[in-house]
Motif scaffolding. Structure first.
Motif, PDB file in Angstrom:
ATOM      1  N   ALA A  80      19.124   4.868  -3.379  1.00  0.00           N
ATOM      2  CA  ALA A  80      18.906   5.765  -5.120  1.00  0.00           C
ATOM      3  C   ALA A  80      17.555   5.897  -4.564  1.00  0.00           C
ATOM      4  O   ALA A  80      17.751   7.019  -5.944  1.00  0.00           O
ATOM      5  CB  ALA A  80      19.410   4.120  -6.062  1.00  0.00           C
ATOM      6  N   LYS A  81      16.567   6.457  -4.408  1.00  0.00           N
ATOM      7  CA  LYS A  81      15.366   6.784  -4.403  1.00  0.00           C
ATOM      8  C   LYS A  81      14.409   6.619  -6.002  1.00  0.00           C
ATOM      9  O   LYS A  81      14.526   7.812  -6.515  1.00  0.00           O
ATOM     10  CB  LYS A  81      15.702   8.723  -4.037  1.00  0.00           C
ATOM     11  CG  LYS A  81      16.212   8.570  -2.111  1.00  0.00           C
ATOM     12  CD  LYS A  81      15.904  10.260  -2.379  1.00  0.00           C
ATOM     13  CE  LYS A  81      16.072  10.304  -0.303  1.00  0.00           C
ATOM     14  NZ  LYS A  81      17.554   9.412  -0.081  1.00  0.00           N
ATOM     15  N   PRO A  82      14.535   5.509  -6.519  1.00  0.00           N
ATOM     16  CA  PRO A  82      14.143   5.561  -7.533  1.00  0.00           C
ATOM     17  C   PRO A  82      12.697   5.948  -7.737  1.00  0.00           C
ATOM     18  O   PRO A  82      11.958   5.416  -6.471  1.00  0.00           O
ATOM     19  CB  PRO A  82      14.680   3.664  -7.783  1.00  0.00           C
ATOM     20  CG  PRO A  82      14.420   3.084  -6.289  1.00  0.00           C
ATOM     21  CD  PRO A  82      14.885   4.326  -5.898  1.00  0.00           C
ATOM     22  N   CYS A  83      12.259   5.895  -8.742  1.00  0.00           N
ATOM     23  CA  CYS A  83      10.772   6.532  -8.909  1.00  0.00           C
ATOM     24  C   CYS A  83       9.610   4.668  -8.826  1.00  0.00           C
ATOM     25  O   CYS A  83       9.125   4.893  -9.017  1.00  0.00           O
ATOM     26  CB  CYS A  83      10.655   7.410  -9.956  1.00  0.00           C
ATOM     27  SG  CYS A  83      11.129   9.207  -9.894  1.00  0.00           S
ATOM     28  N   ALA A  84      11.214   3.808 -10.057  1.00  0.00           N
ATOM     29  CA  ALA A  84      10.716   2.824 -10.100  1.00  0.00           C
ATOM     30  C   ALA A  84       9.955   1.827  -8.794  1.00  0.00           C
ATOM     31  O   ALA A  84      10.764   2.485  -8.175  1.00  0.00           O
ATOM     32  CB  ALA A  84      11.711   2.079 -10.392  1.00  0.00           C
ATOM     33  N   LEU A  85       9.078   1.081  -8.708  1.00  0.00           N
ATOM     34  CA  LEU A  85       8.520   0.284  -6.761  1.00  0.00           C
ATOM     35  C   LEU A  85      10.122  -0.342  -7.405  1.00  0.00           C
ATOM     36  O   LEU A  85      10.581  -1.234  -7.922  1.00  0.00           O
ATOM     37  CB  LEU A  85       7.601  -0.313  -7.436  1.00  0.00           C
ATOM     38  CG  LEU A  85       7.135  -1.086  -6.737  1.00  0.00           C
ATOM     39  CD1 LEU A  85       6.333  -0.066  -5.467  1.00  0.00           C
ATOM     40  CD2 LEU A  85       5.394  -2.628  -7.220  1.00  0.00           C
ATOM     41  N   ILE A  86      10.426  -0.520  -5.860  1.00  0.00           N
ATOM     42  CA  ILE A  86      10.914  -1.482  -4.694  1.00  0.00           C
ATOM     43  C   ILE A  86      10.801  -2.147  -4.361  1.00  0.00           C
ATOM     44  O   ILE A  86      10.033  -2.504  -4.027  1.00  0.00           O
ATOM     45  CB  ILE A  86      12.382  -0.555  -3.925  1.00  0.00           C
ATOM     46  CG1 ILE A  86      12.435   0.971  -4.546  1.00  0.00           C
ATOM     47  CG2 ILE A  86      13.102  -1.965  -2.941  1.00  0.00           C
ATOM     48  CD1 ILE A  86      13.436   1.585  -3.458  1.00  0.00           C
ATOM     49  N   VAL A  87      10.283  -3.549  -5.279  1.00  0.00           N
ATOM     50  CA  VAL A  87      10.535  -4.600  -4.928  1.00  0.00           C
ATOM     51  C   VAL A  87      11.759  -5.828  -3.928  1.00  0.00           C
ATOM     52  O   VAL A  87      12.518  -5.747  -4.774  1.00  0.00           O
ATOM     53  CB  VAL A  87       9.470  -5.695  -5.888  1.00  0.00           C
ATOM     54  CG1 VAL A  87       9.139  -7.229  -5.533  1.00  0.00           C
ATOM     55  CG2 VAL A  87       8.510  -5.086  -6.493  1.00  0.00           C
ATOM     56  N   ALA A  88      11.458  -6.489  -2.918  1.00  0.00           N
ATOM     57  CA  ALA A  88      12.314  -7.699  -2.450  1.00  0.00           C
ATOM     58  C   ALA A  88      11.439  -8.716  -1.762  1.00  0.00           C
ATOM     59  O   ALA A  88      10.724  -8.883  -2.112  1.00  0.00           O
ATOM     60  CB  ALA A  88      13.091  -6.848  -1.120  1.00  0.00           C
ATOM     61  N   ARG A 111      11.218  -1.968   5.866  1.00  0.00           N
ATOM     62  CA  ARG A 111      11.764  -0.641   6.977  1.00  0.00           C
ATOM     63  C   ARG A 111      13.326  -0.749   6.229  1.00  0.00           C
ATOM     64  O   ARG A 111      13.752   0.997   6.039  1.00  0.00           O
ATOM     65  CB  ARG A 111      12.406  -1.198   8.237  1.00  0.00           C
ATOM     66  CG  ARG A 111      10.585  -1.260   9.334  1.00  0.00           C
ATOM     67  CD  ARG A 111      11.425  -1.803  10.484  1.00  0.00           C
ATOM     68  NE  ARG A 111      10.271  -1.451  11.352  1.00  0.00           N
ATOM     69  CZ  ARG A 111      10.143  -2.381  12.443  1.00  0.00           C
ATOM     70  NH1 ARG A 111      11.096  -3.583  12.962  1.00  0.00           N
ATOM     71  NH2 ARG A 111       8.994  -1.802  13.508  1.00  0.00           N
ATOM     72  N   ALA A 112      14.207  -1.285   5.616  1.00  0.00           N
ATOM     73  CA  ALA A 112      15.058  -1.617   4.639  1.00  0.00           C
ATOM     74  C   ALA A 112      14.677  -0.574   3.378  1.00  0.00           C
ATOM     75  O   ALA A 112      15.865  -0.128   2.416  1.00  0.00           O
ATOM     76  CB  ALA A 112      15.256  -2.700   4.430  1.00  0.00           C
ATOM     77  N   GLY A 113      12.870  -0.245   2.989  1.00  0.00           N
ATOM     78  CA  GLY A 113      12.933   0.406   2.097  1.00  0.00           C
ATOM     79  C   GLY A 113      12.058   0.033   1.063  1.00  0.00           C
ATOM     80  O   GLY A 113      11.969   0.576  -0.214  1.00  0.00           O
ATOM     81  N   ALA A 114      11.578  -1.444   1.042  1.00  0.00           N
ATOM     82  CA  ALA A 114      11.545  -2.154   0.229  1.00  0.00           C
ATOM     83  C   ALA A 114      10.329  -1.526  -0.090  1.00  0.00           C
ATOM     84  O   ALA A 114       9.511  -1.383   1.067  1.00  0.00           O
ATOM     85  CB  ALA A 114      11.072  -3.472   0.393  1.00  0.00           C
ATOM     86  N   GLU A 115       9.190  -1.396  -0.935  1.00  0.00           N
ATOM     87  CA  GLU A 115       7.902  -0.792  -1.053  1.00  0.00           C
ATOM     88  C   GLU A 115       7.190  -2.102  -0.813  1.00  0.00           C
ATOM     89  O   GLU A 115       5.855  -1.703  -1.606  1.00  0.00           O
ATOM     90  CB  GLU A 115       8.069   0.050  -2.382  1.00  0.00           C
ATOM     91  CG  GLU A 115       8.975   1.282  -1.750  1.00  0.00           C
ATOM     92  CD  GLU A 115       9.410   1.612  -2.718  1.00  0.00           C
ATOM     93  OE1 GLU A 115       9.102   3.436  -2.642  1.00  0.00           O
ATOM     94  OE2 GLU A 115       9.686   1.674  -4.270  1.00  0.00           O
ATOM     95  N   ALA A 116       7.733  -3.256  -1.769  1.00  0.00           N
ATOM     96  CA  ALA A 116       6.795  -4.217  -1.812  1.00  0.00           C
ATOM     97  C   ALA A 116       7.957  -5.738  -1.362  1.00  0.00           C
ATOM     98  O   ALA A 116       8.842  -5.759  -1.389  1.00  0.00           O
ATOM     99  CB  ALA A 116       6.396  -4.810  -3.176  1.00  0.00           C
ATOM    100  N   VAL A 117       7.058  -6.901  -1.075  1.00  0.00           N
ATOM    101  CA  VAL A 117       7.874  -7.590  -1.271  1.00  0.00           C
ATOM    102  C   VAL A 117       7.837  -9.026  -2.566  1.00  0.00           C
ATOM    103  O   VAL A 117       6.484  -9.233  -2.923  1.00  0.00           O
ATOM    104  CB  VAL A 117       8.077  -8.958   0.556  1.00  0.00           C
ATOM    105  CG1 VAL A 117       8.843  -7.730   0.978  1.00  0.00           C
ATOM    106  CG2 VAL A 117       6.681  -9.189   0.905  1.00  0.00           C
TER     107      VAL A 117
END
Ligand code: KIV
Length: 268
Positions: A80-88, A111-117
């Motif tokens: 979805a290419k969110p501007c929001a930070l993706i945390v998994a 690698r799957a697209g998380a920008e933080a865990v």
């Protein structure tokens, strides 16, 4: 690369710098359409939470959620290419057995697209947090009620009711900050414990069920929109999506049975 809602992309350092300036809004999402909608609604961060197990996959707890589940849903959110930070979320047993496993699993999520865990626990996971941060992946901590350890904690209960427990939660949050975490979720604690944590550390606290004294709030999307079959007492329902969906399917079923769907406009 531009992100979906055309805002400035929220990075982990940008989110961390919001402490004391702007309250942080975080919501869970587990798939492409809800991630797109959350981003268009302007949230700061999307959590691909392991609550996935309960609200989407129908399990009774988060324990059955696997790394593979998290990879599939993180990738869907990232598309979805969110501007929001993706945390998994790192699921149960993906970071406890060894630091090596933890870094490799965090890397797979990145690698799957998380920008933080995000991972659950305090001082006992500090070394793991350090190793993941050393690998270049931002880490969000999670203290208070840590559902992956609910059995050991004595169930899903409010944490920090005794001075010893409250002290331990503050100590854990400090250990996470020292280990390099950029933010920490504080789940289901007494409000004054969340306030003490917020005042004791320099990174943002994000509350769920812990009162108003954090730097931000997070809720499970399905609780907000009224699509969960169990809603925790601290969640607020802002819509009744279950009724909307049920009614749409009932209308469709009735029209099929009455021969009204498909109408001429659907097959010309
Ligand atoms: O999995 C999740 O949704 C979470 C939130 C409850 C913070 O960890």
């Amino acid at each position: 690369m531009s992100c979906r809602s055309g805002r400035r992309k929220v990075t982990a350092p940008a989110l961390a710098s919001m402490k004391g300036r702007q309250r942080i809004v975080m919501v869970t999402a587990y798939d492409y359409p809800t991630a797109a909608l959350a981003d268009e609604a302007g949230v700061d961060s999307i959590l691909v939470g392991d609550s996935l197990g309960m609200v989407v996959l129908g399990y009774e707890s988060t324990l059955p959620v696997t790394v593979e589940d998290m990879l599939r849903h993180t990738a869907a959110v990232a598309r979805a290419k969110p501007c929001a930070l993706i945390v998994a979320d790192m699921p149960f047993l993906s970071y406890e057995a060894s630091t090596r496993d933890a870094v490799l699993n965090a890397g797979a999520l990145a690698r799957a697209g998380a920008e933080a865990v995000k991972l659950e626990g305090g001082s006992e996971v500090a070394d793991v947090v350090k190793a993941i941060v050393r690998a270049g992946i931002p880490v969000m901590g999670h203290v208070g009620l840590t559902p992956q350890r609910a059995a050991r904690l004595g169930g899903y209960r409010r944490m920090g009711k005794t001075p010893t427990e409250a002290e331990a939660i503050v100590r854990d949050a400090k250990a996470l900050e020292e280990a390099g975490a950029f933010a920490v979720v504080v789940e289901f604690t007494k409000a004054d414990v969340a306030r003490r944590v917020t005042e004791s550390i320099g990174i943002p606290t994000i509350c769920i069920g812990s009162g108003p004294h954090c730097d931000g709030q997070v809720l499970v999307l399905h609780d907000i929109i009224g699509l969960s079959f169990y809603t925790p007492p601290f969640a607020k329902r802002y819509a009744d999506a279950a009724s909307l969906i049920r009614k749409a399917i009932e209308d469709y079923a009735r029209e099929v049975r009455e021969g009204k769907f498909p109408g001429p406009e659907h097959y010309k």
